[in-house]
Design a protein around this motif. Structure first.
Motif, short mmCIF file in Angstrom:
data_model
loop_
_atom_site.label_atom_id
_atom_site.label_comp_id
_atom_site.label_asym_id
_atom_site.label_seq_id
_atom_site.Cartn_x
_atom_site.Cartn_y
_atom_site.Cartn_z
N THR A 1 8.72 -12.07 61.72
CA THR A 1 7.28 -11.55 62.09
C THR A 1 6.87 -12.99 62.39
O THR A 1 7.39 -13.81 62.59
N ASP A 2 5.62 -12.63 63.72
CA ASP A 2 5.00 -13.84 64.24
C ASP A 2 3.98 -14.51 63.67
O ASP A 2 3.34 -13.90 62.67
N ILE A 3 3.95 -15.81 63.54
CA ILE A 3 2.95 -16.56 62.87
C ILE A 3 2.19 -17.31 63.78
O ILE A 3 2.55 -18.20 64.45
N ASP A 4 1.00 -16.85 63.89
CA ASP A 4 0.01 -17.32 64.90
C ASP A 4 0.30 -17.51 66.33
O ASP A 4 -0.09 -18.47 67.04
N ASP B 1 1.68 -12.56 58.35
CA ASP B 1 0.76 -13.45 58.64
C ASP B 1 -0.87 -13.08 58.57
O ASP B 1 -1.06 -12.01 58.49
N PHE C 1 -0.63 -17.27 55.50
CA PHE C 1 0.30 -16.27 55.47
C PHE C 1 0.93 -15.98 53.99
O PHE C 1 0.61 -16.69 53.30
N ASN D 1 -2.35 -22.70 56.14
CA ASN D 1 -1.91 -22.79 57.63
C ASN D 1 -0.86 -24.04 57.49
O ASN D 1 -0.19 -24.07 58.45
#
Length: 753
Positions: free
Chosen positions: A125-128, A169, A174, A187
């Protein structure tokens, strides 16, 4: 295809009717402008779903894919796709692509980072917007990567947490979910909170997380859990079902869509809609009507091409479908979006209804192509449920429900599927004679044309493809494939040195498929049944439930000593496989019966036009499209044997001489031509022409197919029950033949007039 039984007619007359299941939730509600499921103002489901249509765009990615599991996730307004691929030297790598919301490929890169390759696609998945994160199941660790594929960080999830399954996220960090706990990180990737699960069910199986309306939830097989890291507590919410009680045949669960992306969205068995769960309010709302989704079909052969289980739902108006092509160096991504400007809702509808209709790639492709080729009509597919009975009672319940619905006037324009007898329906006026509206091509296979027409030339049913099945032998042994029952019994097929075929299987093949013909031609006599039963029972395998399982080298040794094997074939590759087993050109023997050889052709895409259809000509125009050269050519490549002999002869010509394939379709044949492997483990092969003698023999076998079976669970049940009595009670063969004859005759009288 089943006849409307007199028994069912009596049930209907007596008003002993089993009502259809009805939806238990109200899907009418006010919508919301936001598509962000995380927003507190988010409203589940879409408004006016029956008039909401979805159109699609296709984006081609320059990498082939080795696995059905690809990572698809949002990065801002863009879509990221990550897939395991390999180069020409069979070295694995990750293909990383970014696509705009408009379907434009923005970037693609090969990543050779072994740590990224080992990260589970299911969890990425995408983080930030800065990093990709995924779970390395071997190390039980969360791996962070930049968007060039470089490893940035690794966070070990201790053994005490159990197997890590998913991550998500959050606005302030997360979270990671394992089988036994959920862990929150800030973070800076420091653990700041943990919830240990204390469920009666023990550890969880593959839980996934989502944020809905500002709250964090975990989706499991048994329901949803709200996760509160501030208190360390969980709150259980049951999963909602579309219908009261169990769904079709007890399958009350759902097809979970791509759970890593869309665990709140579900497709229930037998439903025509995608649904979304409002977890806290325990509501369930319609998102999309499946027949309103104009999904571009795959360009070449593709497993799971229309399997809704492989749809990734990004939000309630945007879905993604991946087409993974074997033997090709590219992958197609289909972006499906709600289209509020299309005119499909204003077109005249042609409704097609049948069991399991959304599982048929052929009918779905035909509907898409037809809807795209003209602007007057819209073919709408409808399901009458999932027909997968385990008992005679389940079958009857399903059929009665469907027939009651039809009697109440809820008939489609076109009936679909092979559980009803459309020839009988034609004689009783329930379906129309299509001969005034369409003309059958002279190039149809002989058995196909016979199956589509009755003795007076009426056309009550049409199908687009078929498969054949039955007993197969070697050409050197069977120059004449017609056998008597005694001939069959004398072969090593069922001797101690041969392949075990059960008494049930033999009786089923000899009596089940052509029972209607035996009855209609006056050959369903006591002598016929006694002849077949006594011969089979004196030679057959005494285990009616099944013969001994053999595999591998033992299986091949059994085949080598047998004269016949029982197999089905849907294409030239299947036929080639039978040749590989028999080590000779296969001859389609079928099943010997009374005075004839039964060679079964199982129709696919079977349709009939309802007598209540508002526009029979439009219905027949669509059906004619299914018989067109264009569509039959597609069928020959990917679906089964086409009904058009000329089309299939041309197809076999291309297989025999690949250099003759026209340039504009040559890429479509890459995945279907014959292959010879030099290293099957590494998938190293070369494409070879199909042997001309083998191709010509296949065409002859298809021409010999002569029997479309009447779908009927009842005949099999009668045979099975009589065999059980014979074996369990020591019943005499003559007594068994008497009982079987009486029951089959009564059944034929009740069902075949």
């Amino acid at each position: 295809m089943r006849r409307i039984r007199s028994a069912i007619a009596c049930i209907l007359t007596a008003s002993f009717l089993m009502p259809l299941m009805s939806c238990s939730k109200d899907d009418d509600h006010n919508g919301s402008d936001t598509l962000d499921i995380r927003s507190p103002d988010y409203v589940c489901g879409n408004e006016n779903v029956d008039d909401l249509y979805f159109t699609s765009k296709m984006c081609t990615l320059p990498f082939g894919c080795l696995s059905s599991s690809t990572a698809i996730f949002k990065r801002g307004d863009d879509i990221c796709v990550m897939m395991l691929s390999e180069d020409e030297n069979y070295q694995p790598f990750e293909g990383l692509c970014i696509i705009s919301g408009d379907g434009e490929l923005l970037s693609s890169r090969r990543v050779d980072n072994s740590e990224l390759i080992e990260t589970s696609d299911n969890t990425v998945t995408d983080i930030d917007g800065q990093y990709m994160a995924g779970i390395d199941s071997y190390r039980n660790a969360v791996m962070f990567f930049d968007y060039e594929g470089n490893t940035v960080d690794t966070i070990e999830i201790g053994e005490d947490a159990g197997r890590a399954c998913s991550l998500i996220d959050l606005d302030d960090g997360f979270a990671v979910c394992s089988q036994s706990c959920a862990i929150k990180f800030d973070n800076d990737r420091n653990e700041i909170a943990r919830i240990d699960f204390d469920f009666d069910s023990g550890t969880l199986n593959d839980p996934f997380m989502l944020v809905q309306k500002g709250n964090l939830f975990m989706s499991t097989e048994i329901g949803f859990y709200k996760l509160d890291f501030d208190t360390g507590r969980t709150q259980y919410f049951s999963k909602q079902t579309m219908c009261e009680g169990a769904s079709v045949f007890g399958k009350a669960g759902d097809y979970a869509f791509s759970q890593r992306n869309s665990p709140a969205f579900e497709l229930f068995w037998g439903s025509v809609y995608y649904w979304e769960t409002d977890i806290e309010s325990k509501g369930i709302y319609k998102v999309a009507k499946r027949s309103n989704i104009m999904q571009i079909p795959p360009r070449v052969a593709c497993p799971w091409s229309y399997d809704d289980n492989w749809v990734c739902i990004l939000d309630k108006e945007h879905f993604v479908k991946t087409y993974i092509y074997e033997d090709y160096g590219f992958t197609d991504i289909v972006l499906i979006s709600a289209d509020h400007n299309t005119d499909y809702a204003q077109r005249e509808k042609i409704t097609i209804q049948g069991n399991n209709i959304f599982h048929d790639d052929s009918i779905r492709r035909a509907a898409y192509l037809y809807n795209s080729s003209q602007s007057d009509y819209y073919v709408e597919l409808q399901t009458c449920g999932i027909f997968d009975p385990n008992t005679r009672e389940e079958e009857m319940r399903f059929l009665i429900n469907v027939l009651v619905d039809y009697q109440n006037g809820n008939t489609p324009d076109i009936f679909y599927g092979n559980i009803f007898d459309y020839q009988y329906w034609g004689s009783s006026g329930m379906v129309i004679d299509m001969s005034p509206y369409l003309e059958l091509d002279n190039d149809l296979f002989p058995g196909v044309k016979t199956a589509m027409t009755d003795g007076e030339g009426h056309i009550y049913q049409i199908f687009s493809s078929f498969r054949i099945y039955g007993l197969w032998g070697r050409q050197t042994d069977f120059q004449n494939a017609d056998l008597t029952v005694e001939d069959l019994m004398s072969l090593p097929l069922i001797s101690d040195s041969g392949l075990k075929v059960t008494s049930y299987g033999l009786l089923y093949g000899m009596l089940r498929y052509n029972l209607k013909d035996l009855y209609a031609e006056g050959r369903l006599t006591r002598e016929t049944i006694d002849y077949i039963v006594s011969t089979v029972m004196s030679h057959g395998n005494a285990d009616y439930a099944g013969g001994a399982e053999v595999s591998g080298d033992d299986y091949q040794r059994v085949i080598d000593r047998s004269d016949l094997i029982e197999e089905s074939a849907s294409n030239a590759t299947d036929y080639w496989g039978i040749q590989y087993v028999l080590k000779d050109i296969p001859v389609f023997v079928g099943y010997p019966s009374s005075g004839m050889q039964v060679r079964v052709m199982d129709p696919q895409g079977l349709v009939a036009v309802s007598s209540s259809a508002s526009d029979p000509q439009a219905c027949c125009d669509f059906i004619s499209f299914m018989l067109s050269d264009e569509f039959q050519s597609y069928v020959a490549l990917y679906q089964g044997f086409p009904v058009n002999r000329a089309v299939y002869e041309r197809h076999l010509g291309y297989r025999k001489n690949p250099s003759s394939i026209p340039d504009d379709i040559s890429f479509m044949y890459k995945g279907v031509l014959m292959k010879e492997y030099s290293d099957i483990d590494r998938d190293i092969y070369e494409t070879v022409p199909m042997d001309a003698e083998l191709a010509d023999a296949l065409l002859q076998q298809l021409e010999s197919a002569n029997t479309v079976p009447e779908y009927d669970w009842g005949i099999g049940s009668i045979i099975s029950e009589e065999l059980q009595t014979y074996y369990s009670q020591g019943k005499a063969v003559d007594d068994m033949a008497d009982s079987l004859y009486s029951r089959l005759l009564l059944y034929a009288q009740e069902n075949y007039g």
